[in-house]
Scaffold this active site. Structure first.
Site, PDB file in Angstrom:
ATOM      1  N   MET A 269       0.833  -1.204   0.000  1.00 13.16           N
ATOM      2  CA  MET A 269       0.000   0.000   0.000  1.00 13.16           C
ATOM      3  C   MET A 269       0.868   1.255   0.000  1.00 13.16           C
ATOM      4  O   MET A 269       1.810   1.373   0.789  1.00 13.16           O
ATOM      5  CB  MET A 269      -0.925  -0.033   1.225  1.00 13.16           C
ATOM      6  CG  MET A 269      -1.827   1.162   1.357  1.00 13.16           C
ATOM      7  SD  MET A 269      -3.016   1.256  -0.016  1.00 13.16           S
ATOM      8  CE  MET A 269      -3.179   3.027  -0.157  1.00 13.16           C
ATOM      9  N   GLU A 304       4.637   0.821  -5.774  1.00 10.27           N
ATOM     10  CA  GLU A 304       4.174   1.664  -4.657  1.00 10.27           C
ATOM     11  C   GLU A 304       4.911   2.997  -4.652  1.00 10.27           C
ATOM     12  O   GLU A 304       4.321   4.039  -4.385  1.00 10.27           O
ATOM     13  CB  GLU A 304       4.342   0.956  -3.312  1.00 10.27           C
ATOM     14  CG  GLU A 304       3.699  -0.424  -3.212  1.00 10.27           C
ATOM     15  CD  GLU A 304       2.260  -0.490  -3.672  1.00 10.27           C
ATOM     16  OE1 GLU A 304       1.544   0.516  -3.575  1.00 10.27           O
ATOM     17  OE2 GLU A 304       1.852  -1.566  -4.151  1.00 10.27           O
ATOM     18  N   GLU A 326      -4.232   3.160 -10.856  1.00 13.47           N
ATOM     19  CA  GLU A 326      -3.703   1.792 -10.896  1.00 13.47           C
ATOM     20  C   GLU A 326      -3.242   1.376 -12.296  1.00 13.47           C
ATOM     21  O   GLU A 326      -2.178   0.782 -12.451  1.00 13.47           O
ATOM     22  CB  GLU A 326      -4.723   0.800 -10.336  1.00 13.47           C
ATOM     23  CG  GLU A 326      -5.037   1.018  -8.852  1.00 13.47           C
ATOM     24  CD  GLU A 326      -3.809   0.993  -7.947  1.00 13.47           C
ATOM     25  OE1 GLU A 326      -2.728   0.579  -8.396  1.00 13.47           O
ATOM     26  OE2 GLU A 326      -3.925   1.424  -6.778  1.00 13.47           O
TER      27      GLU A 326
END
Ligand code: B3K
Ligand code: ZN
Length: 865
Positions: A269, A304, A326
């Site tokens: 994340m 990330e 994304e």
């Protein structure tokens, strides 16, 4: 308590067209955590500003909590109410300071969303809607706030206290407790909030940015794991330099922290300045991680990191825009990885992944466009479509613009939308303005689901020297979209003569009509069509190319991807006719594989990929009705024939790839290891007497996990005594390493043996198996679901197994359960008996009391689709 959904009530549907800007903005928030695993108190102070002239109350999202107190402008305030989980506060002015306090329970948080405990540490996961499980807040990505965070915790258990941004101050709090304060100067949506408290050690390095600033980098893990962090740390530095060079993007804080945790719902994340990772994408050493793991770690670390610009500095207006960050970031990480080694092999792997996960999604009941129109649970939309097809859509725009104009267009995008929450439309407009192109029709890629099919037929008239290529595109219906408009498909095309000469140079042809005829003049010999070179468009090509033509391309095409593709097509044609017509004609494939193995000019990494047969699942995808047993038999027969017919070549490939030397992680060494295991697989497939002992010797002598797991996989597919011995040795050697134990479960769940369903059922009762850890659940239940033959055993035992485990997992962790459901939704692709069994399991899931909305959405759509 998880938020439960009655099986009878239909969850609310959120629609893209209903988007409205926020009523209240929150420019600043201060959070104060009194941390304890059992009960953590969270005080949030929000500066709220009415966004326009309206009289609507302030609505703050929550999830399960009730406020212990509510203050407005420093005074107790009674004009509030709970509307379900939402705290609604009536306010009179245009600016107020709101303070709320809640108590949450990290050690009871099995969903792993919000603040939770993992391995004795406390960490957070907020994307998409986990922040509301921590405190009351407008939990939507277009509310951007500056955060300051204070954490107080027991010093002994939680010596390290981290949050987003830069550390500001720290001190002693008395009673064995201490505190730390962090501030993030960049306004961000709450899904990027992160906080970690734990007993962690750091591997530190620094990076000097293009403008000369020094950034302190640290990867935080358990002290024992420190030696396994150097690969990830080096990858981070490489990624930071790459983003400066390729996209002109510089890092913006003084520190960049990464924390690895064992319990995590997905890969990692991108929280601002404080990435939190699943430990499987950080920890690596030669003894425990495969080359595949090393590559994946570098790719995820880069992904990330790249989000710092594509996602954090420019974020998403709403969750329908998810592919904005994304799809673009996957494209960026794919390009990064391609630059680190063999670009051709990377493209092959990416396309293989797309076909394994995204094409089936597009062809099934859960198909959705890369910018969906509605959802029940946004967590269900972190899909291969949003990520990988989204990346293909960016790749097509990059191809249409060309590298220089694409860079101008991305510069424009970052410049124009820095500090804001943007939409996919904003991105496309930047591509148009920065690139000087019209993408009106191209936009259909954002709104239409389904994989386009392109038929290609090439005629040649020797007399006139004219060749005509007829192309037609058609996209099958998907749920809610019966009719499709034509897409813009950028197709790289080239014509070869059978002598190997180029008859027509490569061109990027834009197919934007349903049908078209392209003529080529001066074609003096029979032309062979090379199309969709480099996989320039994410489509299925249906061509009438003969076996000879495919064999020719597999040996001579100068685009490595097209060469691989021709080989795959040859293999698919051979296998499909074996399944459907019972015609066993392996000669062309054997010759093509022989030529590839014997070609000294080819990179071994490419050869190892090119000689692999398509997976059972991909062969199944070519059939009107999947017959898993027939597919398996046809594939095994071809493998055996290849193994036997080319026995000498496999032996020499094996020997050549087995030159001794210490482990190195380099493209050449990786290629050798890959080739060694591929050759070993064919030697075993041939039925050679010494195959098991050869595999066992590789297993025992290996100084790295790639060779060891490669040998174990080969043994695990067979029936030798060495199989049992190797599995035991592997288990005992790694029983305290959860990531390697995952491989032990996974290898058995993926096995081609007849008894895999029974073995997997036993493994689910193994003391080391647990659904509570997502990696472990995926390693057994997830892997079994993609083992086509075992999962689709005619008895229906596989379907029952999956449904049982999804129902159990849903009680703990609905998000992870819902992710594992799609194999059951593919019932339309199978015979009536299997379809009925699969549907019965979906119905059983839907009849479960208190089903989560995550699983409800996946199961109900799968049944209806
Ligand atoms: N943005 C996260 C994914 C969050 C998934 C939430 N269900 C990691 C990534 O894509 O980089
Ligand atoms: Zn991402």
């Amino acid at each position: 308590m998880i938020d439960a959904q009655s099986a009878l009530a239909t969850p609310t549907i959120t629609r893209r067209e209903d988007y409205r800007p926020p009523d209240w903005l929150v420019p600043d928030i201060a959070l104060d955590f009194d941390l304890d695993p059992a009960t953590t108190r969270v005080t949030a102070t929000l500066d709220v500003v009415r966004s326009s002239a309206h009289d609507r109350p302030l609505r703050l999202d929550g999830d399960g909590q009730v406020p212990l107190r509510v203050l407005v402008d420093g005074a107790a305030h009674n004009d509030w109410r709970m509307d379900g989980d939402t705290l609604e506060i009536a306010l009179t002015g245009s600016e107020h300071r709101i303070e709320t306090e809640v108590a949450i329970h990290p050690d009871r948080n099995t969903q792993l969303m919000g603040l939770y405990a993992s391995g004795g540490n406390l960490c957070t996961q907020c994307e998409a809607e986990g922040f509301r499980r921590i405190t009351f807040f407008p939990d939507r990505p277009d509310v951007l706030a500056r955060y300051s965070v204070k954490m107080t915790a027991e010093r002994k258990r939680f010596p390290v206290l981290l949050a987003n941004g830069d550390p500001i101050a720290a001190g002693d709090a008395g009673d064995g407790r201490h505190w730390a304060e962090w501030r993030d100067p960049f306004p961000k949506p709450c899904y990027l909030f992160a906080m970690v408290a734990g007993d962690l050690s750091a591997n530190r390095a620094s990076f000097t940015t293009m403008s000369g600033r020094t950034v302190d980098l640290a990867i935080w893990v358990r002290a024992d794991d420190l030696p396994k962090t150097s690969h990830a740390l080096a990858a981070l530095q490489t990624a930071m330099a790459w983003d400066e060079k390729v996209y002109g993007r510089e890092y913006d804080l003084d520190v960049f922290n990464i924390v690895a945790v064992d319990d995590f719902n997905f890969g990692a994340m991108e929280n601002k300045g404080l990435n939190i990772f699943n430990s499987r994408y950080i920890l690596a050493d030669p003894d425990t991680a495969t080359d595949y793991d090393y590559d994946a770690i570098a790719a995820v670390v880069a992904h990330e990191y790249f989000h710092n610009w594509s996602g954090n500095r420019v974020t998403c207006r709403d969750w329908f825009q998810l592919s904005l960050k994304e799809g673009f970031t996957v494209f960026r990480d794919q390009s990064f990885s391609a630059d680190q080694g063999s670009a051709a092999v990377k493209r092959i792997e990416d396309v293989r992944g797309l076909r394994a996960s995204q094409f089936p999604e597009d062809a099934g009941p859960l198909a959705h466009p890369i910018r969906p129109d509605s959802y029940m649970e946004i967590s269900n939309f972190y899909t291969a479509t949003i990520y990988n097809k989204g990346a293909e859509v960016i790749r097509m725009m990059a191809a249409i613009l060309g590298p220089e104009r694409f860079r101008m267009a991305t510069d424009l995008y970052f410049d124009r939308y820095d500090g804001t929450a943007a939409t996919c439309e904003d991105f496309v407009r930047c591509m148009e303005h920065g690139g000087g192109v019209d993408l009106s029709q191209f936009r259909r890629w954002y709104s239409q689901a389904g994989t386009p099919r392109v038929s290609a037929a090439l005629d040649h008239d020797a007399g006139s020297g004219r060749a005509t290529l007829r192309l037609a595109q058609h996209t099958p219906p998907t749920p809610g979209q019966p009719d499709k408009e034509p897409f813009v498909l950028p197709l790289r095309i080239k014509l070869f003569g059978e002598s190997g000469a180029t008859l027509s140079d490569q061109q990027l042809y834009m197919l934007d009509q349903p049908t078209v005829a392209i003529t080529f003049e001066g074609v003096t010999e029979h032309p062979v069509l090379s199309i969709n070179r480099g996989f320039s468009a994410p489509v299925i090509i249906e061509s009438d190319r003969s076996t000879d033509e495919l064999a020719f391309l597999s040996a001579h095409d100068d685009d490595p991807f097209a060469r691989y593709e021709a080989m795959q097509q040859l293999m698919l044609d051979t296998l499909v006719s074996a399944v459907t017509l019972g015609r066993v004609e392996h000669r062309a494939v054997i010759e093509a594989v022989r030529r590839t193995l014997e070609d000294p000019a080819l990179d071994r990494a490419f050869v190892a990929e090119a000689v692999l047969l398509p997976s059972d699942a991909f062969i199944g995808d070519q059939l009107p009705v999947v017959d898993p047993d027939a597919v398996f038999r046809a594939r095994e027969a071809l493998r055996r024939d290849l193994g036997k017919s080319l026995a000498g070549l496999w032996r020499s490939a094996y020997a050549d790839a087995s030159q001794p030397g210490p482990f190195v992680y380099s493209p050449a060494a990786k290629a050798n290891r890959r080739m060694r295991t591929v050759a070993l697989g064919y030697i075993a497939a041939s039925g050679a007497d010494d195959a098991a002992s050869l595999a066992f010797a590789q297993f025992e002598s290996a100084d790295n996990m790639t060779d060891r797991q490669g040998a174990l996989t080969t043994l695990a597919n067979g029936t030798s005594d060495e199989r049992v011995a190797a599995l035991d040795i592997f288990y005992n050697r790694y029983s305290t390493n959860p990531l390697v134990l995952d491989k032990w479960f996974q290898t058995q769940a993926l096995s081609a043996r007849d008894d895999t369903p029974a073995v997997v059922a036993d493994l689910a009762r193994h003391p080391d198996f647990s659904l509570a850890n997502p990696n472990r659940a995926r390693s057994l239940v997830g892997a079994f679901g993609v083992n086509q033959r075992a999962f689709h055993a005619a008895s229906g035992a596989g379907y029952r197994f999956l449904a049982d485990h999804l129902i159990a997992l849903d009680k703990l962790n609905p998000q992870t359960a819902a992710k594992l459901l799609p194999p059951l939704g593919r019932w339309r692709r199978f015979d009536e008996a299997r379809a009925a069994l699969m549907k019965a399991e979906l119905e059983r899931i839907l009849a479960t009391p208190e089903l989560s909305k995550d699983l409800f959405e996946q199961a109900s759509k799968s049944l209806a689709g």
